[in-house]
Motif scaffolding. Sequence first.
Motif, short mmCIF file in Angstrom:
data_model
loop_
_atom_site.label_atom_id
_atom_site.label_comp_id
_atom_site.label_asym_id
_atom_site.label_seq_id
_atom_site.Cartn_x
_atom_site.Cartn_y
_atom_site.Cartn_z
N THR A 116 0.77 -1.23 0.00
CA THR A 116 0.00 0.00 0.00
C THR A 116 0.81 1.29 0.00
O THR A 116 0.23 2.35 -0.11
CB THR A 116 -0.94 0.03 1.23
OG1 THR A 116 -0.15 -0.09 2.41
CG2 THR A 116 -1.97 -1.08 1.17
N ASN A 117 2.14 1.20 0.12
CA ASN A 117 2.90 2.45 0.21
C ASN A 117 3.92 2.67 -0.89
O ASN A 117 4.59 3.69 -0.93
CB ASN A 117 3.59 2.55 1.58
CG ASN A 117 4.64 1.50 1.78
OD1 ASN A 117 4.98 0.74 0.89
ND2 ASN A 117 5.19 1.45 2.98
N GLY A 118 4.08 1.71 -1.80
CA GLY A 118 5.02 1.86 -2.92
C GLY A 118 6.46 1.52 -2.61
O GLY A 118 7.31 1.54 -3.50
N THR A 119 6.76 1.19 -1.34
CA THR A 119 8.15 0.89 -0.99
C THR A 119 8.34 -0.38 -0.17
O THR A 119 9.48 -0.73 0.14
CB THR A 119 8.78 2.06 -0.21
OG1 THR A 119 8.03 2.26 0.98
CG2 THR A 119 8.81 3.32 -1.04
N SER A 120 7.26 -1.05 0.21
CA SER A 120 7.41 -2.31 0.95
C SER A 120 6.27 -3.26 0.62
O SER A 120 5.18 -2.83 0.25
CB SER A 120 7.46 -2.07 2.46
OG SER A 120 6.23 -1.61 2.94
N ILE A 121 6.57 -4.54 0.75
CA ILE A 121 5.59 -5.60 0.58
C ILE A 121 5.56 -6.38 1.89
O ILE A 121 6.61 -6.76 2.42
CB ILE A 121 6.00 -6.58 -0.56
CG1 ILE A 121 6.21 -5.84 -1.88
CG2 ILE A 121 5.00 -7.72 -0.69
CD1 ILE A 121 4.97 -5.35 -2.55
N VAL A 122 4.36 -6.60 2.42
CA VAL A 122 4.24 -7.33 3.68
C VAL A 122 3.39 -8.58 3.42
O VAL A 122 2.24 -8.47 2.99
CB VAL A 122 3.58 -6.47 4.78
CG1 VAL A 122 3.48 -7.26 6.08
CG2 VAL A 122 4.36 -5.18 4.99
N LEU A 123 3.98 -9.76 3.66
CA LEU A 123 3.26 -11.01 3.49
C LEU A 123 2.35 -11.27 4.68
O LEU A 123 2.65 -10.85 5.81
CB LEU A 123 4.25 -12.17 3.36
CG LEU A 123 5.25 -12.10 2.20
CD1 LEU A 123 6.17 -13.31 2.23
CD2 LEU A 123 4.56 -11.97 0.88
N GLY A 124 1.28 -11.98 4.44
CA GLY A 124 0.36 -12.34 5.51
C GLY A 124 0.98 -13.31 6.50
O GLY A 124 0.71 -13.26 7.70
N THR A 125 1.85 -14.20 6.01
CA THR A 125 2.55 -15.16 6.87
C THR A 125 4.00 -15.29 6.41
O THR A 125 4.30 -15.05 5.24
CB THR A 125 1.91 -16.56 6.82
OG1 THR A 125 1.92 -17.02 5.48
CG2 THR A 125 0.48 -16.52 7.33
N GLY A 126 4.87 -15.64 7.35
CA GLY A 126 6.29 -15.76 7.06
C GLY A 126 6.66 -17.07 6.43
O GLY A 126 5.94 -18.01 6.40
#
Length: 75
Positions: free
Chosen positions: A65-75
Motif C-alpha cells: 500500500t505504500n510503494g516501498t514495501s511488501i508485507v506477506l500475511g505469513t512468514g
Amino acid sequence: MAYLGNRPDNVISNNAQNEFNYTATSNQTTFTGADSSGNILAYSVGNVEVFFNGARLEESDFTATNGTSIVLGTG
C-alpha cells in the motif's frame, strides 16, 4: 504501406515491468529497500504482482500500500 497506429518496427511499451528478487530469512514477512541485486524496491500501488518460489500470490496474501514495501500475511 499505410499502418493504423504504430508501424511494426516502432515498438512502444507502456507497461514496463521491474523485477525485484529477495531472499527471505526464517519467518520474514516484510520486504523493502535493496533486493539481492541492489535495486531499491519501488512500485505503483495497485499495480504489483508478488511471486513466492515461482507461484503468483493472491492479493489477499500480501499488503502493498505504500510503494516501498511488501508485507506477506505469513512468514
